[in-house]
Design an enzyme around this catalytic site. Structure first.
Site, PDB file in Angstrom:
ATOM      1  CD1 TRP A 103      -2.032  -2.154   1.806  1.00 24.81           C
ATOM      2  CD2 TRP A 103      -2.987  -1.451  -0.051  1.00 24.81           C
ATOM      3  NE1 TRP A 103      -2.916  -3.018   1.337  1.00 24.81           N
ATOM      4  CE2 TRP A 103      -3.723  -2.701   0.536  1.00 24.81           C
ATOM      5  CE3 TRP A 103      -3.192  -0.713  -1.118  1.00 24.81           C
ATOM      6  CZ2 TRP A 103      -4.562  -3.055  -0.411  1.00 24.81           C
ATOM      7  CZ3 TRP A 103      -4.103  -1.244  -1.971  1.00 24.81           C
ATOM      8  CH2 TRP A 103      -4.726  -2.709  -1.793  1.00 24.81           C
ATOM      9  CG  ASP A 172      -3.094   3.701   4.368  1.00 25.66           C
ATOM     10  OD1 ASP A 172      -4.209   3.570   4.980  1.00 25.66           O
ATOM     11  OD2 ASP A 172      -2.901   3.281   3.373  1.00 25.66           O
ATOM     12  CE  LYS A 196      -8.216  -3.246   4.146  1.00 29.86           C
ATOM     13  NZ  LYS A 196      -7.489  -2.487   3.271  1.00 29.86           N
TER      14      LYS A 196
HETATM   15  C1  LIG Z   1      -7.022  -2.150   1.985  1.00 27.97           C
HETATM   16  C2  LIG Z   1      -5.971  -0.935   2.047  1.00 27.97           C
HETATM   17  C3  LIG Z   1      -6.032   0.081   1.257  1.00 27.97           C
HETATM   18  C4  LIG Z   1      -6.772   0.090   0.001  1.00 27.97           C
HETATM   19  O1  LIG Z   1      -7.951   0.485   0.410  1.00 27.97           O
HETATM   20  P1  LIG Z   1      -9.098   0.692  -0.750  1.00 27.97           P
HETATM   21  O2  LIG Z   1     -10.213   1.261   0.203  1.00 27.97           O
HETATM   22  O3  LIG Z   1      -9.391  -0.606  -1.412  1.00 27.97           O
HETATM   23  O4  LIG Z   1      -8.757   1.885  -1.656  1.00 27.97           O
HETATM   24  C5  LIG Z   1      -5.062   1.138   1.579  1.00 27.97           C
HETATM   25  N1  LIG Z   1      -4.159   1.137   2.545  1.00 27.97           N
HETATM   26  C6  LIG Z   1      -4.176  -0.128   3.291  1.00 27.97           C
HETATM   27  C7  LIG Z   1      -3.311   0.120   4.482  1.00 27.97           C
HETATM   28  C8  LIG Z   1      -5.137  -1.120   3.217  1.00 27.97           C
HETATM   29  O5  LIG Z   1      -5.368  -1.956   4.301  1.00 27.97           O
END
Ligand SMILES: *Cc1c(COP(=O)(O)O)cnc(C)c1O
Length: 361
Positions: A103, A172, A196
Site C-alpha cells: 500500500w 494511511d 477494515k
Molecule cells: C486495504 C488498504 C488500502 C486500499 O483501500 P481501498 O479502500 O480498497 O482503496 C490502502 N491502504 C491500506 C493500509 C489498506 O489496508
C-alpha cells in the site's frame, strides 16, 4: 437460524454482531421516519444527525482538538494516494514517503504519476517488507512525510510513530484505525478506508488538520479538493449514506459497548498475544514479520510446506474458520483480527491450530 462463522477476512471484514443486529432491526423504519436509512435524503435531519454523530464520536475517541476536521470521502484509501499529493504538495519541495510494502508502494506510485518529486526516505524492501524501518530521516524541507501505520498484507505495524519534528506527518491507517491509543497531534492528515476496522466498503475517513487547507490548489476539480469536503461538511454531493450510518453504529459500539480506545487496545493486545503465542510455542507455524514489527491486526504466518498450507486452509474453512488465506501477492496464511473479531474467535483459531499441528507436525 443462520450459522455465522469465525471471520478472519482482511477487508471487507467482520463487523460487530450487535451492529449487524441493529441494522437489521431498524432497516425498514429508521429513527421513526417510516423509511429505511437507504431511502432518506442526505439533506434530511435524521441523516445529518448520523453524520454529525459519527464525526463527534471520532473526535472524542481520538481526543482531536478543534484544529482537526473529520471528512468522509469516496474512492477508497486508494483515492487518497492521489488526493494527498494533489492537495498538499508545495512547489519546489520534495514529498517524503516510507515504503513498508504494497500500500505504501502504491501511494508512492500515485504521487510519482502526478510528476511530483517523491523521495523514499526509508524502506524495508531489502527484507521483503518484513519489518518497520527504525531510522526515518526527517528533512524539514519536505512538504510532508507519509507512512502506513499498519501493513495489511505483510503483517507489520509501527509501534511508535517517527518523530516528524514539526514536518506534517501523514498516515494511511486503513487497517488499524481506532484499534489503539496514539497521540494525534503530530499528524497533519490521517486516512482510512472504512472496510477494515470501521465499517463497510464505500467510504473513507479523512482527518485533516485545518492549516493544511491553505495548501489546496484552486484549480483542482471540486470533487478532488479537500476544501470542498471541509466547507460542506462532506455533503457537497450525495455521500455514501448507508456506509456512513454503519460507521456511526460501529463508533457507538466502540465508545459505549467496548468503552473506548484504551479498552479496545487491551482486547486487541490480548488477541494478538494469544495468537502469536500459539505460533511461537508450537514450532510448527512460522510468523513472517520480524518480532518487533508484528501487526496486532493482521497476523501473517506460514506452515512448513505449501501443501500443508492448502490443507490447513481447507480444514479451517470446514471447521468454520474463514478468511485465513494470505494475500494473493505473498501467499501463506493471514488471520486479520480487527476490532470486531472477538477473543472467542481467536481462541477457536488457536485450538484449531494446536490440533492441526499435533496431527500434521
Ligand atoms: C486495504 C488498504 C488500502 C486500499 O483501500 P481501498 O479502500 O480498497 O482503496 C490502502 N491502504 C491500506 C493500509 C489498506 O489496508
Amino acid at each position: 437460524m443462520t450459522q455465522r462463522i469465525y471471520n478472519f477476512n482482511a477487508g471487507p471484514a467482520a463487523l460487530p454482531l450487535p451492529v449487524l443486529e441493529e441494522i437489521k432491526q431498524e432497516m425498514l423504519d429508521f429513527a421513526g421516519t417510516g423509511m429505511s436509512i437507504l431511502e432518506i435524503s442526505h439533506r434530511s435531519k435524521p441523516f445529518e444527525n448520523v453524520l454529525n454523530d459519527s464525526i463527534a464520536r471520532v473526535k472524542r475517541l481520538l481526543g482531536l482538538s478543534e484544529d482537526y476536521q473529520v471528512l468522509f470521502i469516496q474512492g477508497g484509501a486508494s483515492l487518497q494516494f492521489s488526493m494527498i499529493p494533489m492537495n498538499l504538495a508545495i512547489a519546489g519541495k520534495p514529498l517524503d514517503y516510507v515504503d513498508t510494502g504494497t500500500w505504501s508502494t502504491k501511494a508512492i506510485k500515485e504521487a510519482r504519476l502526478l510528476g511530483k518529486d517523491v523521495r523514499v526516505v526509508a524502506s524495508s524492501q531489502d527484507k521483503e517488507f518484513t519489518y518497520i524501518p527504525s531510522e526515518v530521516p526527517v528533512d524539514g524541507k519536505a512538504a510532508y512525510l507519509h507512512i502506513t501505520s499498519n501493513n495489511t498484507i505483510r503483517g507489520t505495524q509501527w509501534r511508535a510513530f517517527p518523530d516528524a519534528a514539526g514536518l506534517p506527518l501523514i498516515s494511511d491507517m486503513s487497517s488499524d484505525f481506532l484499534s489503539r491509543r496514539f497521540d494525534p497531534n503530530p499528524f497533519a492528515l490521517i486516512y482510512a478506508g472504512a472496510q477494515k476496522n470501521l465499517g463497510p466498503a464505500g467510504v473513507s475517513i479523512v482527518i485533516l488538520r485545518k492549516d493544511m487547507l491553505a495548501r489546496v490548489p484552486k484549480e483542482l476539480p471540486s470533487m478532488l479538493r479537500y476544501t470542498t469536503y471541509a466547507e460542506n461538511n462532506s455533503l457537497y454531493n450525495t455521500p455514501p449514506c448507508f456506509a456512513i450510518y454503519v460507521c456511526d453504529l460501529v463508533l457507538k459500539w466502540l465508545e459505549e459497548t467496548i468503552g473506548g480506545l484504551e479498552q479496545m487496545e487491551k482486547i486487541n493486545d490480548q488477541k494478538a498475544e494469544t495468537l502469536y503465542g500459539c505460533i511461537d510455542s508450537l514450532g510448527f507455524f512460522r510468523g513472517t514479520a520480524r518480532a518487533d514489527s508484528r501487526s496486532r491486526m493482521n497476523v501473517t504466518f506460514r506452515l512448513p510446506t505449501p501443501e500443508l498450507e492448502s490443507k490447513f486452509l481447507a480444514e479451517a474453512g470446514a471447521a468454520g474458520l474463514g478468511g485465513l488465506k494470505g494475500h494473493r501477492s505473498v501467499g501463506g496464511c493471514r488471520a486479520s483480527i480487527y476490532n470486531a473479531t472477538t477473543m472467542e474467535a481467536v481462541r477457536a483459531l488457536v485450538e484449531f491450530m494446536k490440533d492441526f499441528a499435533s496431527k500434521n507436525g
